[in-house]
Write an enzyme that holds these catalytic residues in place. Structure first.
Site, PDB file in Angstrom:
ATOM      1  N   ARG A 247       0.821  -1.204   0.000  1.00 19.81           N
ATOM      2  CA  ARG A 247       0.000   0.000   0.000  1.00 19.81           C
ATOM      3  C   ARG A 247       0.855   1.254   0.000  1.00 19.81           C
ATOM      4  O   ARG A 247       1.938   1.275   0.585  1.00 19.81           O
ATOM      5  CB  ARG A 247      -0.873   0.047   1.259  1.00 19.81           C
ATOM      6  CG  ARG A 247      -1.806  -1.134   1.377  1.00 19.81           C
ATOM      7  CD  ARG A 247      -2.944  -0.846   2.307  1.00 19.81           C
ATOM      8  NE  ARG A 247      -2.519  -0.753   3.691  1.00 19.81           N
ATOM      9  CZ  ARG A 247      -3.308  -0.321   4.656  1.00 19.81           C
ATOM     10  NH1 ARG A 247      -4.540   0.087   4.374  1.00 19.81           N
ATOM     11  NH2 ARG A 247      -2.881  -0.283   5.899  1.00 19.81           N
TER      12      ARG A 247
ATOM     13  N   SER B  28       8.567  -4.884   5.947  1.00 19.34           N
ATOM     14  CA  SER B  28       8.342  -5.954   6.931  1.00 19.34           C
ATOM     15  C   SER B  28       9.253  -7.154   6.718  1.00 19.34           C
ATOM     16  O   SER B  28       8.787  -8.285   6.501  1.00 19.34           O
ATOM     17  CB  SER B  28       6.883  -6.394   6.884  1.00 19.34           C
ATOM     18  OG  SER B  28       6.064  -5.269   6.934  1.00 19.34           O
TER      19      SER B  28
ATOM     20  N   ASP C 298       7.001  -3.743  10.237  1.00 17.56           N
ATOM     21  CA  ASP C 298       5.548  -3.636  10.455  1.00 17.56           C
ATOM     22  C   ASP C 298       5.164  -3.786  11.929  1.00 17.56           C
ATOM     23  O   ASP C 298       4.195  -3.186  12.391  1.00 17.56           O
ATOM     24  CB  ASP C 298       4.765  -4.644   9.585  1.00 17.56           C
ATOM     25  CG  ASP C 298       5.252  -6.071   9.726  1.00 17.56           C
ATOM     26  OD1 ASP C 298       6.273  -6.291  10.396  1.00 17.56           O
ATOM     27  OD2 ASP C 298       4.605  -6.976   9.142  1.00 17.56           O
TER      28      ASP C 298
END
Ligand code: BG6
Ligand code: GLC
Length: 833
Positions: free
Chosen positions: A568, A632, A686
């Protein structure tokens, strides 16, 4: 409709009968005529008319039947609803039978069939040899009144004795056999193998059974027979057994109907309509227990004085009122009560009542059936009445035949109305204009009464012209169906055993979990120490994030979120002060597999392409915004904006990235594109982004946990424990990278062969053992709803002195990345000044 609606009114004086035409139009009620019928029409005709008049209340027009049908439809809805069920009379009991026979059933089963007119024990063999076939052997046993109306313990011990005798006679005592129990009374089931008797019906009334589990009483009684080994696997109502019996021959069969000693029906209902059972998928058979229809007064306008009298003299007054208008246990008695009244009023037998006619139960269904026979009916009637010491004339016999017809016709009509309601429901459930279906039927009244089936079929077809119904008589009773259900239960039980065996290694005892906890603790410390850090499997990476948000953050930030299920790009607008708020705009982009596993340049060019699209889409291409990068994967950081990728995990494997600074790679890609510039301020894992997101809402948040595509955790560690970072003051967030836990074999004792297989088939073989281990996929797919519960309960158990609040990050880690960027930007600006 004639006689029913316009009221013929009778006047009887001594032995002479008069009838009157009551002019309905006249409000005062004018007697339009008064005739002595014996003179006007001749005696026989007059008597026929008299009975029609006398029993006009029992003749139900199609309009009335359609009304009954609508009332029953409403009752079904009431019985199925969670809130309305407790007060519903038609209980709509879930049977836990979810499918019809599919031909795969096989094996040797025992069955017991209790509750109809005959009690029997059976052996049912079902073959699955290409052609569906079955073999049935049975033995009937009597059910003396003292047994079925004595104590419950005696009843079940009698049933067990009979079964043992049957097994002896069939030479089955040495075999361990599964048993299906047809128990034809209303039972509340929570699973197939148990059922609590709600109330006795028909002629049964054994003490101490209502409110108890009948299957377990049978099991207990069977255990006393040391010489037999029987496994009671399924309990079904006779309607359900009948539907399954017929379903074996006709897969369209989805209704089971009993018109015998009692009456009842079952049908396949959509799970989504059954409030009382969890789940919305597929169908389940519902035992309607329609015999109780009307127990709340819903049929009072249709019940006659004879119905009321019969009810008062029954074993269960006020109960099973619909059944008492229909089934064979009561029809003979209804006929007797009518004949008695007519005789007393001088309409029959010259007004002479016999002792037999006065005796309850003297007229039975078999008599009614015999009297209604086509050819021999009249002579049968004469014989039966003579046996009752009634000395009937021929006219009396014709009159009595009429009474029988009216009573049994009403029974068929009422049955048809309720069945039509079920058929309509089935049709509507399937959203069909026209339903083609099969109704499996059993019961002595239907099977032995000469006209009943024809009448029933005819009325049903009239009431539901949009249903093509096949009525299929159950040739072998309900027990074959009970065996089918048992076969499925047996197969499932065997499957369950196998599944349990396969899953056993996945079940971790508390002791094992404590051991895992201690090992993890050791690994965490190993990762924090300078000498051991290099070789540690749990990397304990410093993040250079030293505090959680304090509410003063503000501004517009871009954030990237790479490494979860979705990639995203976000725009995050943070306001501080009294109008403190965070507004986020984001867009999800796909990362094709060939990019994930291509070259590093291609991957980062693609990321920059997505950022460009997003800036274009948001209309902010010119603005040089600060950017936080949620990345992440394990990164060794030298500062908040420098992160060297230690190694790819999950599905990523782009070349030339490991050992490189991902922030540099991103900057270079932006430069290559040469279209816009961004100020990359922070790179965060993350877990850290998540901790920050939640920390913005709850300042106590000091752990970030991800259980998703991968699994990892970060937490705030005291600086003095982090040997590889200078300084002893305050705290810093450590990205544990706990997914690497076990890569040194320290938890091999809990890794199953499946974990090893998954590992061997993975991109990063022999790495990230605990990613796979700690989050079995199954928890995420069908059982994900319980994941958080199990997690929370286990944490509580293993860390009893920690009071933990679990807070779900609603906004993902992007918001946290932006917050970190805001803090870093602020500190950076202060530093510059
Ligand atoms: C039998 C079934 O054929 O019919 C029983 O096997 C069922 O389970 C019975 O209860 C119903 O009919 P009746 O006339 O015996 O009550
Ligand atoms: C009674 C019982 C019911 C049974 C029916 C037919 O109505 O309550 O369970 O199915 O008789 O035997």
């Amino acid at each position: 409709m004639g006689l029913c609606e316009s009221a013929w009114v009778l006047r009887v004086s001594s032995h002479r009968v008069f009838f009157f035409w009551y002019a309905q139009e006249s409000s005062a009620g004018v007697w339009a005529g008064m005739v002595d019928p014996t003179q006007w029409w001749g005696h026989r005709k007059a008597l026929e008319v008299i009975q029609w008049l006398y029993l006009y209340h029992m003749r139900l027009s199609d309009d009335v039947l359609l009304d009954v049908m609508a009332r029953f439809q409403a009752e079904m809805v009431k019985g199925l609803g969670r809130d309305t069920n407790p007060t519903a009379t038609v209980k709509m009991l879930p049977s836990f039978v979810r499918s019809l026979p599919d031909g795969s059933e096989k094996g040797d089963f025992l069955a017991v069939d209790l509750g109809g007119s005959q009690f029997r024990a059976l052996e049912v063999k079902v073959f699955n040899d290409g052609r569906q076939s079955s073999q049935l052997e049975s033995k009937f046993y009597p059910t003396p009144k003292e047994v079925i109306q004595g104590s419950g313990a005696e009843l079940f011990s009698y049933v067990a004795d009979c079964l043992s005798d049957f097994m002896e006679s069939r030479n089955l005592k040495h075999k361990k056999l599964p048993l299906g129990f047809t128990f034809s009374f209303p039972c509340k089931q929570t699973e197939l193998e148990e059922g609590v008797l709600l109330s006795w019906t028909k002629h049964f009334k054994a003490r101490g059974v209502q409110g108890t589990d009948v299957a377990s009483s049978l099991r207990k009684a069977l255990q006393k027979h040391k010489d037999i080994d029987v496994d009671v696997l399924a309990m079904v109502n006779d309607t359900v057994g009948t539907m399954m019996t017929c379903g074996y021959d006709d897969p369209r069969c989805e209704v089971g109907l009993i018109i015998g000693t009692g009456t009842n029906a079952c049908y396949m209902e959509e799970m989504r309509h059954i409030d009382l059972v969890e789940g919305d998928e597929g169908r389940m058979c519902i035992n309607t227990e329609w015999g109780a229809f009307g127990d709340d007064g819903a049929l009072d306008d249709l019940r006659t004085e004879f119905d009321r009298e019969l009810d008062l003299g029954s074993l269960n007054p006020g109960k099973q009122l619909f059944e008492k208008m229909i089934s064979s246990l009561y029809l003979g008695e209804l006929v007797r009560l009518i004949l008695l009244k007519m005789t007393k009023e001088g309409l029959l037998f010259n007004g002479k009542v016999s002792a037999a006619l006065l005796t309850k139960g003297k007229i039975e269904m078999k008599h009614v059936s015999a009297m209604e026979k086509y050819k021999e009916g009249l002579s049968n009637t004469k014989e039966i009445l003579t046996e009752l010491n009634l000395f009937p004339s021929e006219d009396d016999c014709i009159a009595v035949q009429h009474v029988c017809t009216i009573v049994s016709f009403r029974s068929a009509n009422l049955c048809a109305a309720a069945l039509a309601a079920i058929l309509t429901r089935l049709r509507e459930n399937k959203k069909l204009l026209r339903l083609r279906t099969t109704v499996g039927i059993d019961g002595g009244l239907y099977k032995t009464h000469p006209q009943y089936p024809k009448r029933l079929h005819k009325v049903v077809r009239r009431l539901v012209p949009n249903c093509d119904v096949r009525f299929l008589l159950s040739q072998s009773g309900s027990a074959k169906g009970a065996a089918m259900v048992t076969a499925v239960a047996y197969r499932l039980a065997a499957q369950r055993k196998q599944i349990d065996a396969v899953l056993a290694p996945f079940v971790l005892s508390l002791e094992t979990l404590r051991d895992v906890k201690n090992k993890m603790r050791t690994e965490l410390e190993y990762g924090l120490k300078r000498e051991t850090q290099d070789r540690a499997t749990v990397k304990m990476l410093p993040t250079y994030v030293c505090g959680t948000p304090d509410g003063t953050e503000k501004g517009k930030y871009l954030a990237l979120d790479l490494g979860g299920t979705n990639f995203r790009v976000l725009l995050v607008k943070i306001r501080s002060g009294r109008r403190r708020s965070v507004r986020m705009y984001n867009k999800i982009f796909a990362i094709p597999l060939e990019i994930m596993q291509g070259t590093g340049e291609e991957l980062f060019d693609h990321i920059v392409q997505c950022i460009a699209d997003f800036l274009e889409y948001m209309g902010i291409k010119g603005a040089r915004l600060p950017l936080g990068f949620t990345f992440s994967f394990p990164c060794r950081q030298a500062s908040i904006d420098k992160g060297t990728l230690v190694g790819w995990t999950k599905g990523f494997k782009a070349t030339d990235c490991e050992g490189e600074d991902v922030v540099d790679m991103l900057r270079e890609a932006i430069r290559r594109r040469n279209e816009f510039d961004l100020d990359i301020v922070a790179v965060v894992n993350d877990t850290v982004g998540t901790m920050m997101t939640c920390g913005y809402e709850d300042p106590n948040c000091e752990i970030g946990l991800i259980a998703g595509t991968g699994s990892n955790v970060c937490y705030m560690e005291d600086m003095k424990n982090i040997e590889i970072v200078e300084g002893n003051e305050g705290k810093m967030c450590i990205n544990t990278e706990w997914g690497g836990f076990g890569d040194n074999g320290c938890i091999d004792n809990i890794r199953t062969k499946y974990d090893k297989e998954v590992d061997e088939g993975s991109l990063n073989i022999k790495a990230k053992v605990s990613d796979q281990k700690s989050i079995p996929r199954i928890l995420f797919s069908s059982f994900s709803f319980s994941f958080s519960r199990v997690l929370q309960e286990t944490v509580k158990e293993l860390a009893p002195r920690c009071d933990v609040t679990f807070m779900l990050s609603e906004d993902g880690s992007g918001k946290g990345a932006a917050l970190i960027t805001a803090v870093a930007k602020r500190l950076h600006n202060i530093g510059q000044k």
